[in-house]
Scaffold this motif. Structure first.
Motif, PDB file in Angstrom:
ATOM      1  N   ALA A   1       0.832  -1.207   0.000  1.00 27.98           N
ATOM      2  CA  ALA A   1       0.000   0.000   0.000  1.00 27.98           C
ATOM      3  C   ALA A   1       0.867   1.259   0.000  1.00 27.98           C
ATOM      4  CB  ALA A   1      -0.927  -0.008   1.213  1.00 27.98           C
ATOM      5  N   LYS A   2       1.923   1.272   0.804  1.00 28.97           N
ATOM      6  CA  LYS A   2       2.798   2.436   0.873  1.00 28.97           C
ATOM      7  C   LYS A   2       3.496   2.671  -0.465  1.00 28.97           C
ATOM      8  CE  LYS A   2       3.700   2.233   5.854  1.00 28.97           C
ATOM      9  NZ  LYS A   2       4.738   2.099   6.899  1.00 28.97           N
ATOM     10  N   LYS A   3       3.938   1.587  -1.085  1.00 32.96           N
ATOM     11  CA  LYS A   3       4.637   1.711  -2.371  1.00 32.96           C
ATOM     12  C   LYS A   3       3.695   2.217  -3.462  1.00 32.96           C
ATOM     13  CE  LYS A   3       7.813  -2.056  -1.259  1.00 32.96           C
ATOM     14  NZ  LYS A   3       8.212  -3.462  -1.575  1.00 32.96           N
ATOM     15  N   LEU A   4       2.499   1.671  -3.505  1.00 32.46           N
ATOM     16  CA  LEU A   4       1.541   2.088  -4.527  1.00 32.46           C
ATOM     17  C   LEU A   4       1.045   3.511  -4.277  1.00 32.46           C
ATOM     18  CD1 LEU A   4      -0.629  -1.129  -5.131  1.00 32.46           C
ATOM     19  CD2 LEU A   4       1.354  -0.298  -6.401  1.00 32.46           C
ATOM     20  N   GLY A   5       0.892   3.870  -3.000  1.00 27.30           N
ATOM     21  CA  GLY A   5       0.483   5.232  -2.668  1.00 27.30           C
ATOM     22  C   GLY A   5       1.527   6.242  -3.117  1.00 27.30           C
ATOM     23  N   ALA A   6       2.802   5.924  -2.845  1.00 31.77           N
ATOM     24  CA  ALA A   6       3.893   6.816  -3.253  1.00 31.77           C
ATOM     25  C   ALA A   6       3.983   6.902  -4.774  1.00 31.77           C
ATOM     26  CB  ALA A   6       5.213   6.326  -2.672  1.00 31.77           C
ATOM     27  N   ALA A   7       3.845   5.753  -5.429  1.00 31.85           N
ATOM     28  CA  ALA A   7       3.902   5.733  -6.898  1.00 31.85           C
ATOM     29  C   ALA A   7       2.770   6.540  -7.509  1.00 31.85           C
ATOM     30  CB  ALA A   7       3.849   4.290  -7.398  1.00 31.85           C
ATOM     31  N   THR A   8       1.600   6.470  -6.890  1.00 26.15           N
ATOM     32  CA  THR A   8       0.447   7.230  -7.388  1.00 26.15           C
ATOM     33  C   THR A   8       0.698   8.729  -7.291  1.00 26.15           C
ATOM     34  OG1 THR A   8      -1.088   5.463  -6.754  1.00 26.15           O
ATOM     35  CG2 THR A   8      -2.022   7.646  -7.121  1.00 26.15           C
ATOM     36  N   VAL A   9       1.220   9.181  -6.155  1.00 26.37           N
ATOM     37  CA  VAL A   9       1.527  10.608  -5.986  1.00 26.37           C
ATOM     38  C   VAL A   9       2.516  11.068  -7.055  1.00 26.37           C
ATOM     39  CG1 VAL A   9       2.649  12.318  -4.508  1.00 26.37           C
ATOM     40  CG2 VAL A   9       1.057  10.681  -3.519  1.00 26.37           C
ATOM     41  N   ILE A  10       3.573  10.285  -7.232  1.00 22.85           N
ATOM     42  CA  ILE A  10       4.627  10.661  -8.182  1.00 22.85           C
ATOM     43  C   ILE A  10       4.093  10.721  -9.609  1.00 22.85           C
ATOM     44  CG2 ILE A  10       6.811   9.925  -9.226  1.00 22.85           C
ATOM     45  CD1 ILE A  10       7.515   8.756  -6.416  1.00 22.85           C
ATOM     46  N   LEU A  11       3.375   9.672 -10.019  1.00 20.38           N
ATOM     47  CA  LEU A  11       2.869   9.624 -11.389  1.00 20.38           C
ATOM     48  C   LEU A  11       1.795  10.680 -11.639  1.00 20.38           C
ATOM     49  CD1 LEU A  11       2.737   5.758 -11.906  1.00 20.38           C
ATOM     50  CD2 LEU A  11       4.302   7.371 -12.995  1.00 20.38           C
ATOM     51  N   ASP A  12       0.926  10.900 -10.661  1.00 20.55           N
ATOM     52  CA  ASP A  12      -0.105  11.926 -10.820  1.00 20.55           C
ATOM     53  C   ASP A  12       0.517  13.321 -10.914  1.00 20.55           C
ATOM     54  OD1 ASP A  12      -2.231  10.217 -10.934  1.00 20.55           O
ATOM     55  OD2 ASP A  12      -2.859  10.483  -8.853  1.00 20.55           O
ATOM     56  N   ALA A  13       1.614  13.536 -10.206  1.00 18.52           N
ATOM     57  CA  ALA A  13       2.307  14.819 -10.296  1.00 18.52           C
ATOM     58  C   ALA A  13       3.025  14.948 -11.641  1.00 18.52           C
ATOM     59  CB  ALA A  13       3.304  14.965  -9.150  1.00 18.52           C
ATOM     60  N   LEU A  14       3.695  13.894 -12.051  1.00 18.94           N
ATOM     61  CA  LEU A  14       4.468  13.934 -13.290  1.00 18.94           C
ATOM     62  C   LEU A  14       3.610  14.161 -14.530  1.00 18.94           C
ATOM     63  CD1 LEU A  14       7.159  11.139 -12.788  1.00 18.94           C
ATOM     64  CD2 LEU A  14       7.522  13.611 -12.912  1.00 18.94           C
ATOM     65  N   LYS A  15       2.376  13.673 -14.511  1.00 19.72           N
ATOM     66  CA  LYS A  15       1.551  13.859 -15.706  1.00 19.72           C
ATOM     67  C   LYS A  15       1.201  15.327 -15.914  1.00 19.72           C
ATOM     68  CE  LYS A  15      -2.916  12.572 -13.565  1.00 19.72           C
ATOM     69  NZ  LYS A  15      -3.922  11.505 -13.502  1.00 19.72           N
ATOM     70  N   GLY A  16       1.339  16.127 -14.871  1.00 19.94           N
ATOM     71  CA  GLY A  16       1.194  17.568 -15.033  1.00 19.94           C
ATOM     72  C   GLY A  16       2.525  18.224 -15.362  1.00 19.94           C
ATOM     73  N   THR A  17       3.557  17.822 -14.639  1.00 23.63           N
ATOM     74  CA  THR A  17       4.872  18.441 -14.798  1.00 23.63           C
ATOM     75  C   THR A  17       5.461  18.229 -16.186  1.00 23.63           C
ATOM     76  OG1 THR A  17       5.316  18.035 -12.444  1.00 23.63           O
ATOM     77  CG2 THR A  17       7.201  18.582 -13.837  1.00 23.63           C
ATOM     78  N   LEU A  18       5.423  16.993 -16.669  1.00 20.61           N
ATOM     79  CA  LEU A  18       6.120  16.667 -17.914  1.00 20.61           C
ATOM     80  C   LEU A  18       5.537  17.375 -19.128  1.00 20.61           C
ATOM     81  CD1 LEU A  18       6.865  12.850 -17.395  1.00 20.61           C
ATOM     82  CD2 LEU A  18       8.388  14.817 -17.082  1.00 20.61           C
ATOM     83  N   VAL A  19       4.218  17.482 -19.183  1.00 18.01           N
ATOM     84  CA  VAL A  19       3.604  18.181 -20.317  1.00 18.01           C
ATOM     85  C   VAL A  19       4.039  19.639 -20.329  1.00 18.01           C
ATOM     86  CG1 VAL A  19       1.453  18.864 -21.420  1.00 18.01           C
ATOM     87  CG2 VAL A  19       1.606  16.646 -20.328  1.00 18.01           C
ATOM     88  N   ILE A  20       4.064  20.267 -19.158  1.00 20.22           N
ATOM     89  CA  ILE A  20       4.463  21.669 -19.075  1.00 20.22           C
ATOM     90  C   ILE A  20       5.936  21.846 -19.420  1.00 20.22           C
ATOM     91  CG2 ILE A  20       4.822  23.601 -17.485  1.00 20.22           C
ATOM     92  CD1 ILE A  20       2.240  22.797 -16.104  1.00 20.22           C
ATOM     93  N   LEU A  21       6.786  20.960 -18.924  1.00 20.04           N
ATOM     94  CA  LEU A  21       8.209  21.062 -19.236  1.00 20.04           C
ATOM     95  C   LEU A  21       8.460  20.903 -20.731  1.00 20.04           C
ATOM     96  CD1 LEU A  21       9.889  19.119 -16.283  1.00 20.04           C
ATOM     97  CD2 LEU A  21       9.698  21.588 -16.610  1.00 20.04           C
ATOM     98  N   PHE A  22       7.707  19.985 -21.363  1.00 18.56           N
ATOM     99  CA  PHE A  22       7.850  19.804 -22.806  1.00 18.56           C
ATOM    100  C   PHE A  22       7.381  21.061 -23.534  1.00 18.56           C
ATOM    101  CE2 PHE A  22       6.305  17.878 -26.923  1.00 18.56           C
ATOM    102  CZ  PHE A  22       7.581  17.701 -27.448  1.00 18.56           C
TER     103      PHE A  22
END
Length: 207
Positions: free
Chosen positions: A61-82
């Motif tokens: 649960a901890k691993k999936l929770g952390a992965a979810t936060v990271i991926l949900d953040a990255l889907k915003g960050t990466l588009v903007i950086l590109f």
């Protein structure tokens, strides 16, 4: 045809479609075999991933929770950086940010349902207003440690980002703070049920 070749329009569409990807739902189904849309708060965010998966596999649960936060953040960050690398204007970047958060909160893949937008909001803010976002993240972490209520900690962190950005930037370099407020409004709006539960003393703590 110019509509579909306009780089701004292409970025807007990509921001919404990528923002709509429900990483929490996909991770929980793939690695834990659970459907978080039908359990817990029924949200697709990290808190519900943690809460639901924890019932059967606390370490996962901890691993999936952390992965979810990271991926949900990255889907915003990466588009903007590109978009930044392609020389898009500041106003275009903010439009992309709003659409990425809208995608997460009202996913086209989930019949316009979705999560609360906190991680994706963090992801878009960190790309455009990094220092206020780091201040907000620090507030979020501290409040989470002390209060142990995810929704309250998230909203306090979000408020810290908005206040810091307004104080540090003059109209976000586009002559208006509107995009900053719109993203915050979306996230607060999605948290209305949580706010009601907090007022009633019924909001669950994350232990």
């Amino acid at each position: 045809m110019d509509f579909f070749t306009n780089p701004n329009i292409l970025f807007y569409i990509a921001a919404y479609l990528i923002g709509s990807i429900p990483f929490g739902l996909l991770l929980a189904k793939t690695f834990a075999g659970v459907d978080i849309k039908s359990a817990g708060s029924k949200s697709i965010g990290a808190t519900n991933v943690l809460r639901v998966v924890k019932e059967t596999n606390p370490s996962l649960a901890k691993k999936l929770g952390a992965a979810t936060v990271i991926l949900d953040a990255l889907k915003g960050t990466l588009v903007i950086l590109f978009a930044m690398s392609m020389g898009m204007s500041e106003s275009t970047l903010w439009a992309i940010a709003v659409l990425a958060v809208l995608g997460h909160c009202y996913s086209i893949y989930l019949g316009l349902e979705g999560g609360k937008g906190v991680a994706t909001g963090l992801g878009v803010y960190i790309a455009i207003v990094p220092i206020p976002t780091l201040i907000g993240a620090a507030v979020w972490i501290i409040c989470a440690k002390v209060l142990k209520i995810s929704s309250v900690s998230s909203l306090l962190g979000l408020t810290a980002v908005v206040v810091s950005a307004v104080l540090m930037y003059d109209g976000l370099n586009i002559g208006s703070n509107a995009p900053l407020y719109i993203i915050a409004f979306i996230i607060f709006y999605k948290h209305i049920p949580n706010i009601i539960r907090v007022i009633k003393g019924e909001e669950k703590r994350v232990i």
